[in-house]
Design a protein around this motif. Structure first.
Motif, PDB file in Angstrom:
ATOM      1  N   ARG A  38       0.833  -1.215   0.000  1.00 49.36           N
ATOM      2  CA  ARG A  38       0.000   0.000   0.000  1.00 49.36           C
ATOM      3  C   ARG A  38       0.863   1.259   0.000  1.00 49.36           C
ATOM      4  N   THR A  39       1.968   1.212   0.726  1.00 50.28           N
ATOM      5  CA  THR A  39       2.867   2.370   0.751  1.00 50.28           C
ATOM      6  C   THR A  39       3.503   2.576  -0.613  1.00 50.28           C
ATOM      7  N   ALA A  40       3.869   1.490  -1.275  1.00 51.67           N
ATOM      8  CA  ALA A  40       4.431   1.598  -2.632  1.00 51.67           C
ATOM      9  C   ALA A  40       3.423   2.237  -3.579  1.00 51.67           C
ATOM     10  N   THR A  41       2.161   1.870  -3.450  1.00 52.44           N
ATOM     11  CA  THR A  41       1.100   2.473  -4.259  1.00 52.44           C
ATOM     12  C   THR A  41       0.996   3.963  -3.987  1.00 52.44           C
ATOM     13  N   ALA A  42       1.013   4.331  -2.711  1.00 58.54           N
ATOM     14  CA  ALA A  42       0.906   5.743  -2.335  1.00 58.54           C
ATOM     15  C   ALA A  42       2.104   6.544  -2.851  1.00 58.54           C
ATOM     16  N   ILE A  43       3.298   5.971  -2.752  1.00 56.94           N
ATOM     17  CA  ILE A  43       4.487   6.657  -3.256  1.00 56.94           C
ATOM     18  C   ILE A  43       4.359   6.909  -4.757  1.00 56.94           C
ATOM     19  N   ALA A  44       3.914   5.908  -5.492  1.00 60.48           N
ATOM     20  CA  ALA A  44       3.739   6.058  -6.941  1.00 60.48           C
ATOM     21  C   ALA A  44       2.727   7.164  -7.251  1.00 60.48           C
ATOM     22  N   LYS A  45       1.650   7.230  -6.491  1.00 59.57           N
ATOM     23  CA  LYS A  45       0.637   8.270  -6.702  1.00 59.57           C
ATOM     24  C   LYS A  45       1.204   9.650  -6.393  1.00 59.57           C
ATOM     25  N   ALA A  46       1.976   9.751  -5.331  1.00 65.36           N
ATOM     26  CA  ALA A  46       2.587  11.040  -4.986  1.00 65.36           C
ATOM     27  C   ALA A  46       3.551  11.483  -6.085  1.00 65.36           C
ATOM     28  N   ARG A  47       4.372  10.554  -6.554  1.00 66.23           N
ATOM     29  CA  ARG A  47       5.317  10.889  -7.636  1.00 66.23           C
ATOM     30  C   ARG A  47       4.559  11.371  -8.878  1.00 66.23           C
ATOM     31  N   ALA A  48       3.476  10.665  -9.228  1.00 66.23           N
ATOM     32  CA  ALA A  48       2.685  11.037 -10.400  1.00 66.23           C
ATOM     33  C   ALA A  48       2.077  12.426 -10.258  1.00 66.23           C
ATOM     34  N   ALA A  49       1.786  12.817  -9.028  1.00 63.46           N
ATOM     35  CA  ALA A  49       1.203  14.136  -8.763  1.00 63.46           C
ATOM     36  C   ALA A  49       2.273  15.214  -8.587  1.00 63.46           C
ATOM     37  N   GLY A  50       3.538  14.828  -8.685  1.00 63.49           N
ATOM     38  CA  GLY A  50       4.618  15.798  -8.530  1.00 63.49           C
ATOM     39  C   GLY A  50       4.899  16.191  -7.094  1.00 63.49           C
ATOM     40  N   VAL A  51       4.425  15.372  -6.160  1.00 61.29           N
ATOM     41  CA  VAL A  51       4.642  15.650  -4.733  1.00 61.29           C
ATOM     42  C   VAL A  51       5.952  15.006  -4.304  1.00 61.29           C
ATOM     43  N   PRO A  52       6.845  15.771  -3.680  1.00 53.40           N
ATOM     44  CA  PRO A  52       8.118  15.194  -3.242  1.00 53.40           C
ATOM     45  C   PRO A  52       7.922  14.148  -2.149  1.00 53.40           C
ATOM     46  N   ILE A  53       8.873  13.219  -2.093  1.00 54.05           N
ATOM     47  CA  ILE A  53       8.847  12.142  -1.101  1.00 54.05           C
ATOM     48  C   ILE A  53       9.990  12.373  -0.125  1.00 54.05           C
ATOM     49  N   GLY A  54       9.696  12.214   1.152  1.00 56.19           N
ATOM     50  CA  GLY A  54      10.735  12.255   2.178  1.00 56.19           C
ATOM     51  C   GLY A  54      10.728  10.944   2.944  1.00 56.19           C
ATOM     52  N   PHE A  55      11.869  10.275   2.954  1.00 63.22           N
ATOM     53  CA  PHE A  55      11.995   9.045   3.723  1.00 63.22           C
ATOM     54  C   PHE A  55      12.636   9.379   5.063  1.00 63.22           C
ATOM     55  N   ASP A 102      14.637  12.373  -3.838  1.00 65.62           N
ATOM     56  CA  ASP A 102      13.870  12.160  -2.608  1.00 65.62           C
ATOM     57  C   ASP A 102      14.676  12.688  -1.429  1.00 65.62           C
ATOM     58  N   PHE A 103      13.988  13.085  -0.403  1.00 62.97           N
ATOM     59  CA  PHE A 103      14.654  13.568   0.802  1.00 62.97           C
ATOM     60  C   PHE A 103      14.910  12.405   1.754  1.00 62.97           C
ATOM     61  N   ASP A 104      16.075  12.413   2.372  1.00 66.40           N
ATOM     62  CA  ASP A 104      16.460  11.395   3.344  1.00 66.40           C
ATOM     63  C   ASP A 104      16.652  12.095   4.680  1.00 66.40           C
ATOM     64  N   ILE A 105      15.748  11.842   5.600  1.00 60.62           N
ATOM     65  CA  ILE A 105      15.784  12.476   6.914  1.00 60.62           C
ATOM     66  C   ILE A 105      16.162  11.407   7.939  1.00 60.62           C
ATOM     67  N   VAL A 106      17.330  11.531   8.527  1.00 62.37           N
ATOM     68  CA  VAL A 106      17.774  10.592   9.556  1.00 62.37           C
ATOM     69  C   VAL A 106      17.519  11.219  10.919  1.00 62.37           C
ATOM     70  N   LYS A 107      16.842  10.465  11.768  1.00 63.28           N
ATOM     71  CA  LYS A 107      16.502  10.959  13.104  1.00 63.28           C
ATOM     72  C   LYS A 107      17.106  10.061  14.168  1.00 63.28           C
ATOM     73  N   HIS A 108      17.262  10.623  15.360  1.00 64.78           N
ATOM     74  CA  HIS A 108      17.827   9.879  16.484  1.00 64.78           C
ATOM     75  C   HIS A 108      16.844   9.751  17.639  1.00 64.78           C
ATOM     76  N   ARG A 109      15.630  10.211  17.433  1.00 67.86           N
ATOM     77  CA  ARG A 109      14.576  10.129  18.437  1.00 67.86           C
ATOM     78  C   ARG A 109      13.277   9.747  17.729  1.00 67.86           C
ATOM     79  N   VAL A 110      12.169   9.747  18.454  1.00 61.71           N
ATOM     80  CA  VAL A 110      10.887   9.357  17.860  1.00 61.71           C
ATOM     81  C   VAL A 110      10.440  10.362  16.802  1.00 61.71           C
ATOM     82  N   SER A 111      10.475  11.654  17.125  1.00 66.00           N
ATOM     83  CA  SER A 111       9.983  12.677  16.206  1.00 66.00           C
ATOM     84  C   SER A 111      10.996  12.996  15.113  1.00 66.00           C
ATOM     85  N   PRO A 112      10.535  13.062  13.867  1.00 66.80           N
ATOM     86  CA  PRO A 112      11.446  13.438  12.791  1.00 66.80           C
ATOM     87  C   PRO A 112      11.779  14.929  12.776  1.00 66.80           C
ATOM     88  N   PHE A 113      11.135  15.699  13.629  1.00 66.11           N
ATOM     89  CA  PHE A 113      11.441  17.128  13.716  1.00 66.11           C
ATOM     90  C   PHE A 113      12.598  17.405  14.675  1.00 66.11           C
TER      91      PHE A 113
END
Length: 193
Positions: A38-55, A102-113
């Motif tokens: 399901r996530t792969a499907t959502a990623i493909a839809k986001a890409r098709a819509a021109g929405v950037p992906i952040g992992f 794609d953006f690669d966000i590496v975190k060291h705690r629960v929150s990605p912020f």
């Protein structure tokens, strides 16, 4: 409204069938709910819509210098060799393979912020809305929604692309998030809206 799709903690240590968590209750829920497909499907839809992906990935240096030893969640990571950057365990699941740009966000705690490049990336790209999904619903999904809400981002959770260690935990997490976000599914999501 400029958007991004954040794919949260879909890394091998957590979701691969042969990964440490993939062999346990979380992995069972990921498989039963079809989260990876399901996530792969959502990623493909986001890409098709021109929405950037952040992992977003949780990971620590090989010497675990960023790992909090007092954390109930991360305290045992070093002892068990979990979330070690540069290993297969912290790579995004192969079925969701990141692409150049794609953006690669590496975190060291629960929150990605917390202590990451996420907010500068969002600000630099004028992002106002965050679509998100991942594992686990009780940790990174909740943490992202709450922190994004308090930073005035609009959040949309793809509920059928999220899982926790049990269906009960997942349902409870979704119930408490209803005050902070809206929900959709990988089939219904309209990234271009």
């Amino acid at each position: 409204m400029r958007s991004i799709y954040l794919v949260l903690d879909m890394e091998n240590d957590l979701v691969a069938e042969d990964g440490p968590s993939g062999k346990g209750p979380l992995g069972q829920q990921v498989r039963e709910r079809g989260i990876i497909a399901r996530t792969a499907t959502a990623i493909a839809k986001a890409r098709a819509a021109g929405v950037p992906i952040g992992f977003v990935r949780v990971g620590f240096s090989p010497d675990y210098r960023e790992c909090p030893t007092t954390s109930a969640i991360f305290g045992g990571a070093k002892q068990h060799g979990l979330f070690k950057l540069g290993t297969r365990g912290t790579e995004v699941h192969a079925d969701l393979a990141p692409q150049p740009g794609d953006f690669d966000i590496v975190k060291h705690r629960v929150s990605p912020f917390y202590g990451t490049s996420l907010e500068p990336v969002l600000r630099a790209h004028g992002i106002e809305r965050i679509f998100l999904s991942g594992v686990s619903t009780v940790a990174v999904v909740q943490g992202t929604v709450r922190d994004a809400h308090d930073r005035d981002y609009v959040c949309v959770v793809l509920e059928d692309c999220c899982a926790a260690a049990s269906a009960v935990d997942h349902a409870a997490a979704i119930a408490v998030l209803q005050r902070f976000t809206t929900f959709t599914t990988s089939e219904a999501v309209d990234f271009a809206a």
